[in-house]
Design an enzyme around this catalytic site. Sequence first.
Site, PDB file in Angstrom:
ATOM      1  CG  ASN A   2      -1.810   1.220   1.294  1.00  0.00           C
ATOM      2  OD1 ASN A   2      -2.386   1.607   0.279  1.00  0.00           O
ATOM      3  ND2 ASN A   2      -1.949   1.832   2.463  1.00  0.00           N
ATOM      4  CB  SER A  28       5.022   5.201   4.237  1.00  0.00           C
ATOM      5  OG  SER A  28       5.298   6.297   5.090  1.00  0.00           O
TER       6      SER A  28
HETATM    7  C1  GRF Z   1      -2.832   8.758  -2.686  1.00  0.00           C
HETATM    8  O1  GRF Z   1      -2.576   9.936  -1.969  1.00  0.00           O
HETATM    9  C2  GRF Z   1      -2.417   7.548  -1.904  1.00  0.00           C
HETATM   10  O2  GRF Z   1      -1.296   7.771  -1.113  1.00  0.00           O
HETATM   11  C3  GRF Z   1      -3.622   7.318  -1.018  1.00  0.00           C
HETATM   12  O3  GRF Z   1      -4.730   7.613  -1.844  1.00  0.00           O
HETATM   13  C4  GRF Z   1      -4.335   8.551  -2.844  1.00  0.00           C
HETATM   14  C5  GRF Z   1      -4.679   7.942  -4.167  1.00  0.00           C
HETATM   15  O4  GRF Z   1      -4.429   8.824  -5.235  1.00  0.00           O
HETATM   16  N1  GRF Z   1      -3.624   5.974  -0.495  1.00  0.00           N
HETATM   17  P1  GRF Z   1      -4.466   8.266  -6.708  1.00  0.00           P
HETATM   18  O5  GRF Z   1      -5.850   7.664  -6.921  1.00  0.00           O
HETATM   19  O6  GRF Z   1      -3.394   7.248  -6.861  1.00  0.00           O
HETATM   20  O7  GRF Z   1      -4.252   9.450  -7.595  1.00  0.00           O
END
Ligand code: GRF
Length: 193
Positions: free
Chosen positions: A107, A136
């Site tokens: 993740n 992270s």
């Molecule tokens: C990102 O900020 C990621 O870190 C978080 O959700 C957001 C997803 O953005 N888990 P995207 O859909 O990849 O543009």
Amino acid sequence: MASGRGSNFEALVRAEKEGLLSPFQIVALVCNQPLAGARTIAKRFNIPEYIVDSNLFKHTGRFDRQSYEDELKRCLLSLKPDWICLAGYMLVLGSEIINSFPGRILNIHPSLLPNYRGLNAQKQAVLAGDKITGCSVHFVTEELDGGPIIIQKSLSILPNETPESLTQRLLPLEHQTYVEALRLVAEQLKKTI
Ligand code: GRF
């Protein structure tokens, strides 16, 4: 797996096309939101997409999580992925699925974990008056945003920063970090084969 915009998904797809993720190959996008931008990206790059619509499991305001997870698990097992990357998948993954792919789910989270787990991590960092934040990539365990960290990258928070400006500035760093994390995992795998 994604729920929304899909910019991290796109970064991984582009990296794969450039040969940066070898030996990993992206076999599918699994999405829980029919209107997710990630789907447009999958179509553009001819990546098969599978929709398990979590909205269909909401009855009179109550989310039937177990039935949703059962359906999602069936979908994931049928695809037989070696690895699963959560790229803005906005629901908490249930333990049955996590245990079906032990140590093989990654993740990306927009904070320097263990700071600011859960939603709105960028906003939390700005409101706390932090001078530095980051992102992270970690292994997914049953503890929300709590699994072992693979890689983190930091970013200064500017004076007058808003949650929106920080979110925007953090994204390119996220994209780079996710690719690097997968490359690290790939390197490690090559050493153990
Ligand atoms: C990102 O900020 C990621 O870190 C978080 O959700 C957001 C997803 O953005 N888990 P995207 O859909 O990849 O543009």
